[in-house]
Scaffold this motif. Structure first.
Motif, mmCIF file in Angstrom:
data_model
loop_
_atom_site.group_PDB
_atom_site.id
_atom_site.type_symbol
_atom_site.label_atom_id
_atom_site.label_comp_id
_atom_site.label_asym_id
_atom_site.label_seq_id
_atom_site.Cartn_x
_atom_site.Cartn_y
_atom_site.Cartn_z
ATOM 1 N N ASN A 182 -0.991 -10.503 -12.558
ATOM 2 C CA ASN A 182 -1.271 -11.792 -12.414
ATOM 3 C C ASN A 182 0.032 -12.833 -12.815
ATOM 4 N N ASP A 183 0.813 -12.301 -13.453
ATOM 5 C CA ASP A 183 2.400 -13.050 -13.515
ATOM 6 C C ASP A 183 2.912 -13.561 -12.375
ATOM 7 N N LYS A 184 2.898 -12.422 -11.477
ATOM 8 C CA LYS A 184 3.848 -12.617 -10.304
ATOM 9 C C LYS A 184 2.882 -13.046 -8.958
ATOM 10 N N ASN A 185 1.547 -13.130 -9.301
ATOM 11 C CA ASN A 185 0.468 -13.609 -8.239
ATOM 12 C C ASN A 185 0.870 -12.680 -7.052
ATOM 13 N N THR A 186 0.528 -11.378 -7.542
ATOM 14 C CA THR A 186 0.799 -10.171 -6.452
ATOM 15 C C THR A 186 -0.301 -9.145 -6.779
ATOM 16 N N VAL A 187 -0.801 -8.592 -5.649
ATOM 17 C CA VAL A 187 -1.624 -7.588 -5.616
ATOM 18 C C VAL A 187 -1.081 -6.389 -4.774
ATOM 19 N N TYR A 188 -1.206 -5.357 -5.256
ATOM 20 C CA TYR A 188 -0.530 -3.924 -4.708
ATOM 21 C C TYR A 188 -1.652 -3.026 -4.325
ATOM 22 N N LEU A 189 -1.180 -2.135 -3.389
ATOM 23 C CA LEU A 189 -2.043 -0.938 -2.943
ATOM 24 C C LEU A 189 -0.951 0.136 -2.719
ATOM 25 N N GLN A 190 -0.924 1.119 -3.832
ATOM 26 C CA GLN A 190 -0.379 2.306 -3.912
ATOM 27 C C GLN A 190 -1.239 3.104 -2.813
ATOM 28 N N MET A 191 -0.582 3.657 -1.835
ATOM 29 C CA MET A 191 -1.005 4.777 -0.879
ATOM 30 C C MET A 191 -0.445 5.960 -0.886
ATOM 31 N N ASP A 192 -1.083 7.143 -1.294
ATOM 32 C CA ASP A 192 -0.487 8.350 -1.338
ATOM 33 C C ASP A 192 -1.359 9.350 -0.567
ATOM 34 N N SER A 193 -0.616 10.324 -0.194
ATOM 35 C CA SER A 193 -1.554 11.342 0.690
ATOM 36 C C SER A 193 -1.884 10.883 1.817
ATOM 37 N N LEU A 194 -1.053 9.939 2.662
ATOM 38 C CA LEU A 194 -1.516 9.459 3.605
ATOM 39 C C LEU A 194 -1.714 10.454 4.772
ATOM 40 N N SER A 195 -2.855 10.157 5.690
ATOM 41 C CA SER A 195 -3.012 10.840 6.666
ATOM 42 C C SER A 195 -3.192 9.931 8.048
ATOM 43 N N PRO A 196 -3.177 10.559 9.217
ATOM 44 C CA PRO A 196 -3.229 9.454 10.498
ATOM 45 C C PRO A 196 -4.564 8.655 10.470
ATOM 46 N N GLY A 197 -5.723 9.148 9.936
ATOM 47 C CA GLY A 197 -7.056 8.512 9.836
ATOM 48 C C GLY A 197 -6.665 7.215 8.965
#
Length: 124
Positions: free
Chosen positions: A74-89
């Motif tokens: 909230n200090d940086k006004n940023t939201v993140y999405l860490q995505m691991d074990s990605l697959s073609p789907g």
């Protein structure tokens, strides 16, 4: 004017990781829930994850639970999405969205503003 700018997408091999970011401006970021949705070619936009205004409550689609992690600064006004074990789907355009209230579950109508999206492509 509300602006949501996603970044961090790209091409990755199956099993790899990416971290998406969404920089927000034009509203009091810390007062609203945020979310990530995605849309694959030929498919409807679908819910991925949401996070409450404080970051203490999160929701995930069953398809990404245990592999994706949503967070916010909230200090940086940023939201993140860490995505691991990605697959073609997981290949899709990923959209950041700002909620209409402090909490949001998973419905698109709970969100009033959307970013332009960032492409994520996972090769097999």
């Amino acid at each position: 004017q509300v602006q949501l700018v996603e970044s961090g997408g790209g091409l990755v091999q199956a099993g790899g990781s990416l971290r998406l970011s969404c920089a927000a401006s034009g509203f009091i970021f810390s007062n609203f829930a945020m979310g990530w949705f995605r849309q694959a070619p030929g498919k409807e936009r679908e819910f991925v994850s949401t996070i409450s205004w404080s970051g203490t409550t999160t929701n995930y689609a069953d398809s990404v639970k245990g592999r994706f992690t949503i967070s916010r600064d909230n200090d940086k006004n940023t939201v993140y999405l860490q995505m691991d074990s990605l697959s073609p789907g997981d290949t899709a355009v990923y959209y950041c969205a700002a909620g209409r209230a402090r909490l949001a579950y998973r419905l698109p109508q709970e969100f009033g503003s959307w970013g332009q999206g960032t492409q994520v492509t996972v090769s097999s």
